[in-house]
Design a protein around this motif. Structure first.
Motif, PDB file in Angstrom:
ATOM      1  N   SER A  22     -48.207 -45.790 -13.742  1.00 20.68           N
ATOM      2  CA  SER A  22     -47.313 -44.633 -13.623  1.00 20.68           C
ATOM      3  C   SER A  22     -47.337 -44.017 -12.234  1.00 20.68           C
ATOM      4  CB  SER A  22     -47.689 -43.568 -14.658  1.00 20.68           C
ATOM      5  OG  SER A  22     -47.483 -44.057 -15.968  1.00 20.68           O
ATOM      6  N   LEU A  23     -48.489 -44.046 -11.573  1.00 18.80           N
ATOM      7  CA  LEU A  23     -48.577 -43.468 -10.223  1.00 18.80           C
ATOM      8  C   LEU A  23     -47.623 -44.164  -9.254  1.00 18.80           C
ATOM      9  CD1 LEU A  23     -52.389 -42.785  -9.698  1.00 18.80           C
ATOM     10  CD2 LEU A  23     -50.556 -41.091  -9.856  1.00 18.80           C
ATOM     11  N   ALA A  24     -47.327 -45.424  -9.509  1.00 23.60           N
ATOM     12  CA  ALA A  24     -46.441 -46.189  -8.628  1.00 23.60           C
ATOM     13  C   ALA A  24     -44.969 -46.064  -9.020  1.00 23.60           C
ATOM     14  CB  ALA A  24     -46.850 -47.660  -8.638  1.00 23.60           C
ATOM     15  N   ASN A  25     -44.668 -45.392 -10.106  1.00 22.85           N
ATOM     16  CA  ASN A  25     -43.294 -45.270 -10.586  1.00 22.85           C
ATOM     17  C   ASN A  25     -42.573 -44.168  -9.807  1.00 22.85           C
ATOM     18  OD1 ASN A  25     -40.918 -44.641 -12.010  1.00 22.85           O
ATOM     19  ND2 ASN A  25     -41.847 -45.128 -13.980  1.00 22.85           N
ATOM     20  N   PRO A  26     -41.517 -44.504  -9.062  1.00 24.55           N
ATOM     21  CA  PRO A  26     -40.831 -43.486  -8.258  1.00 24.55           C
ATOM     22  C   PRO A  26     -40.078 -42.442  -9.085  1.00 24.55           C
ATOM     23  CG  PRO A  26     -39.638 -45.560  -8.186  1.00 24.55           C
ATOM     24  CD  PRO A  26     -40.925 -45.824  -8.917  1.00 24.55           C
ATOM     25  N   ASN A  27     -39.868 -42.708 -10.368  1.00 26.33           N
ATOM     26  CA  ASN A  27     -39.174 -41.740 -11.223  1.00 26.33           C
ATOM     27  C   ASN A  27     -40.125 -40.788 -11.933  1.00 26.33           C
ATOM     28  OD1 ASN A  27     -36.518 -42.627 -10.687  1.00 26.33           O
ATOM     29  ND2 ASN A  27     -36.866 -44.377 -12.025  1.00 26.33           N
ATOM     30  N   LEU A  28     -41.422 -40.907 -11.645  1.00 21.44           N
ATOM     31  CA  LEU A  28     -42.417 -40.017 -12.247  1.00 21.44           C
ATOM     32  C   LEU A  28     -43.119 -39.212 -11.167  1.00 21.44           C
ATOM     33  CD1 LEU A  28     -44.244 -42.270 -14.885  1.00 21.44           C
ATOM     34  CD2 LEU A  28     -42.477 -40.549 -15.293  1.00 21.44           C
ATOM     35  N   THR A  29     -43.332 -37.954 -11.475  1.00 22.70           N
ATOM     36  CA  THR A  29     -44.141 -37.088 -10.634  1.00 22.70           C
ATOM     37  C   THR A  29     -45.340 -36.666 -11.473  1.00 22.70           C
ATOM     38  OG1 THR A  29     -42.202 -36.260  -9.455  1.00 22.70           O
ATOM     39  CG2 THR A  29     -44.204 -34.898  -9.365  1.00 22.70           C
ATOM     40  N   ILE A  30     -46.520 -36.947 -10.985  1.00 22.53           N
ATOM     41  CA  ILE A  30     -47.740 -36.550 -11.687  1.00 22.53           C
ATOM     42  C   ILE A  30     -48.490 -35.606 -10.762  1.00 22.53           C
ATOM     43  CG2 ILE A  30     -49.865 -37.292 -12.820  1.00 22.53           C
ATOM     44  CD1 ILE A  30     -48.543 -40.038 -13.223  1.00 22.53           C
ATOM     45  N   ARG A  31     -48.725 -34.394 -11.246  1.00 24.53           N
ATOM     46  CA  ARG A  31     -49.402 -33.379 -10.438  1.00 24.53           C
ATOM     47  C   ARG A  31     -50.598 -32.863 -11.206  1.00 24.53           C
ATOM     48  NH1 ARG A  31     -47.490 -31.479  -5.530  1.00 24.53           N
ATOM     49  NH2 ARG A  31     -47.461 -29.304  -6.145  1.00 24.53           N
ATOM     50  N   ALA A  85     -38.904 -29.867  -9.553  1.00 23.77           N
ATOM     51  CA  ALA A  85     -37.596 -30.312 -10.047  1.00 23.77           C
ATOM     52  C   ALA A  85     -36.472 -29.746  -9.178  1.00 23.77           C
ATOM     53  CB  ALA A  85     -37.419 -29.897 -11.505  1.00 23.77           C
ATOM     54  N   ALA A  86     -36.590 -28.486  -8.794  1.00 28.49           N
ATOM     55  CA  ALA A  86     -35.560 -27.879  -7.951  1.00 28.49           C
ATOM     56  C   ALA A  86     -35.478 -28.554  -6.586  1.00 28.49           C
ATOM     57  CB  ALA A  86     -35.832 -26.380  -7.791  1.00 28.49           C
ATOM     58  N   THR A  87     -36.625 -28.886  -6.002  1.00 28.87           N
ATOM     59  CA  THR A  87     -36.598 -29.558  -4.693  1.00 28.87           C
ATOM     60  C   THR A  87     -36.000 -30.958  -4.797  1.00 28.87           C
ATOM     61  OG1 THR A  87     -38.840 -30.470  -4.873  1.00 28.87           O
ATOM     62  CG2 THR A  87     -38.629 -28.285  -3.856  1.00 28.87           C
ATOM     63  N   MET A  88     -36.029 -31.550  -5.995  1.00 31.45           N
ATOM     64  CA  MET A  88     -35.408 -32.858  -6.220  1.00 31.45           C
ATOM     65  C   MET A  88     -33.913 -32.736  -6.520  1.00 31.45           C
ATOM     66  SD  MET A  88     -38.150 -34.440  -8.809  1.00 31.45           S
ATOM     67  CE  MET A  88     -39.448 -35.507  -8.337  1.00 31.45           C
ATOM     68  N   PRO A  95     -22.077 -35.863 -17.044  1.00 31.36           N
ATOM     69  CA  PRO A  95     -23.256 -36.595 -16.560  1.00 31.36           C
ATOM     70  C   PRO A  95     -24.368 -35.595 -16.250  1.00 31.36           C
ATOM     71  CG  PRO A  95     -21.574 -36.529 -14.869  1.00 31.36           C
ATOM     72  CD  PRO A  95     -20.973 -35.927 -16.112  1.00 31.36           C
ATOM     73  N   GLN A  96     -25.585 -36.004 -16.479  1.00 32.28           N
ATOM     74  CA  GLN A  96     -26.738 -35.118 -16.263  1.00 32.28           C
ATOM     75  C   GLN A  96     -27.800 -35.835 -15.448  1.00 32.28           C
ATOM     76  OE1 GLN A  96     -27.067 -31.881 -17.943  1.00 32.28           O
ATOM     77  NE2 GLN A  96     -24.895 -32.247 -18.317  1.00 32.28           N
ATOM     78  N   ARG A  97     -28.466 -35.091 -14.613  1.00 35.26           N
ATOM     79  CA  ARG A  97     -29.674 -35.553 -13.925  1.00 35.26           C
ATOM     80  C   ARG A  97     -30.663 -34.406 -14.069  1.00 35.26           C
ATOM     81  NH1 ARG A  97     -31.603 -35.499  -8.588  1.00 35.26           N
ATOM     82  NH2 ARG A  97     -33.027 -37.228  -8.231  1.00 35.26           N
ATOM     83  N   PHE A  98     -31.800 -34.677 -14.690  1.00 35.98           N
ATOM     84  CA  PHE A  98     -32.713 -33.592 -15.045  1.00 35.98           C
ATOM     85  C   PHE A  98     -34.156 -34.076 -15.032  1.00 35.98           C
ATOM     86  CE2 PHE A  98     -31.271 -35.792 -18.788  1.00 35.98           C
ATOM     87  CZ  PHE A  98     -32.405 -35.973 -19.547  1.00 35.98           C
ATOM     88  N   GLY A  99     -35.058 -33.126 -15.094  1.00 40.55           N
ATOM     89  CA  GLY A  99     -36.470 -33.439 -15.234  1.00 40.55           C
ATOM     90  C   GLY A  99     -36.861 -33.391 -16.695  1.00 40.55           C
ATOM     91  N   HIS A 100     -37.650 -34.351 -17.115  1.00 39.42           N
ATOM     92  CA  HIS A 100     -38.189 -34.361 -18.481  1.00 39.42           C
ATOM     93  C   HIS A 100     -39.707 -34.253 -18.363  1.00 39.42           C
ATOM     94  CE1 HIS A 100     -38.042 -36.251 -22.754  1.00 39.42           C
ATOM     95  NE2 HIS A 100     -38.999 -35.358 -22.649  1.00 39.42           N
ATOM     96  N   HIS A 108     -52.917 -31.142 -15.781  1.00 35.15           N
ATOM     97  CA  HIS A 108     -51.932 -32.025 -15.149  1.00 35.15           C
ATOM     98  C   HIS A 108     -50.587 -31.899 -15.854  1.00 35.15           C
ATOM     99  CE1 HIS A 108     -52.852 -34.535 -18.644  1.00 35.15           C
ATOM    100  NE2 HIS A 108     -51.663 -35.088 -18.439  1.00 35.15           N
ATOM    101  N   TYR A 109     -49.563 -32.443 -15.209  1.00 35.05           N
ATOM    102  CA  TYR A 109     -48.294 -32.657 -15.883  1.00 35.05           C
ATOM    103  C   TYR A 109     -47.677 -33.949 -15.388  1.00 35.05           C
ATOM    104  CZ  TYR A 109     -45.614 -30.691 -11.873  1.00 35.05           C
ATOM    105  OH  TYR A 109     -45.064 -30.432 -10.652  1.00 35.05           O
ATOM    106  N   ILE A 110     -46.801 -34.501 -16.229  1.00 35.02           N
ATOM    107  CA  ILE A 110     -46.049 -35.702 -15.893  1.00 35.02           C
ATOM    108  C   ILE A 110     -44.577 -35.359 -16.064  1.00 35.02           C
ATOM    109  CG2 ILE A 110     -45.588 -38.121 -16.470  1.00 35.02           C
ATOM    110  CD1 ILE A 110     -48.465 -38.214 -17.656  1.00 35.02           C
ATOM    111  N   LEU A 111     -43.851 -35.418 -14.958  1.00 38.81           N
ATOM    112  CA  LEU A 111     -42.430 -35.068 -14.927  1.00 38.81           C
ATOM    113  C   LEU A 111     -41.628 -36.317 -14.572  1.00 38.81           C
ATOM    114  CD1 LEU A 111     -40.298 -32.676 -14.914  1.00 38.81           C
ATOM    115  CD2 LEU A 111     -40.623 -32.683 -12.424  1.00 38.81           C
ATOM    116  N   ALA A 112     -40.698 -36.685 -15.429  1.00 40.82           N
ATOM    117  CA  ALA A 112     -39.835 -37.839 -15.171  1.00 40.82           C
ATOM    118  C   ALA A 112     -38.466 -37.355 -14.724  1.00 40.82           C
ATOM    119  CB  ALA A 112     -39.690 -38.676 -16.434  1.00 40.82           C
ATOM    120  N   THR A 113     -37.861 -38.098 -13.817  1.00 41.28           N
ATOM    121  CA  THR A 113     -36.480 -37.852 -13.445  1.00 41.28           C
ATOM    122  C   THR A 113     -35.620 -38.737 -14.333  1.00 41.28           C
ATOM    123  OG1 THR A 113     -37.128 -37.430 -11.166  1.00 41.28           O
ATOM    124  CG2 THR A 113     -34.820 -37.914 -11.552  1.00 41.28           C
TER     125      THR A 113
END
Length: 160
Positions: free
Chosen positions: A47-56, A115-118, A83-88, A67-72
């Motif tokens: 998951s750390l290598a997945n560009p659609n995931l943010t792990i903080r 999410a806002a910066t993205m 159409p939608q583009r959002f954080g999950h 921690h949290y895991i945020l997917a685009t």
């Protein structure tokens, strides 16, 4: 302090992943599987290598305490929806020893800033009806109810 997760954080995050999964498996054993910390470590390393995931991670001194895991995610336009583009927000977890200290609230606030910066339009998350503490936390930072899922278990041994 909240920062991007790095490889050395994976063990601590994996512990949290297992805690959350066990909570779900306890509530819905016919749906959720249990897994080991080793399974979680393997999953998180990928998951750390997945560009659609943010792990903080949230840290107290040098210790990871949450921690949290945020997917685009994106959904295409359809007859029914724009159409939608959002954080999950797939997961947020705080070590039990650090709960009640505002760590969860800071993680949630951080996830919405990221999410806002993205350029994402919103952050969505799933929360189980039984998890009153999580629901209260999510509401405290501005999340609101948006639909719900209902379930009816159909038993294979029903007469007929």
């Amino acid at each position: 302090m909240i920062r991007d997760a790095i490889e050395r954080d994976v063990g601590c995050i994996a512990d949290g992943l297992v805690r959350v999964q066990n909570l779900h498996a306890d509530a819905y054993p016919s749906i959720y599987r249990r897994f080991t910390v080793a399974d979680a470590v393997s999953h998180l390393n990928a998951s750390l290598a997945n560009p659609n995931l943010t792990i903080r991670v949230a840290c107290e001194m040098t210790e990871v305490v949450g921690h949290y895991i945020l997917a685009t995610e994106s959904t295409p336009e359809s007859m029914f929806k724009h159409p939608q583009r959002f954080g999950h927000l797939y997961q947020i977890e705080v070590d039990p020893a650090y709960r009640g200290r505002g760590v969860g609230k800071r993680l949630l606030q951080d996830s919405t800033l990221i999410a806002a910066t993205m350029g994402l339009s919103r952050v969505v998350l799933d929360v189980w009806a039984f998890n009153a503490a999580a629901r209260e936390l999510f509401h405290s930072v501005g999340f609101s109810e948006f639909g719900s899922k209902l379930m009816l278990d159909i038993k294979s041994n029903q007469g007929g």
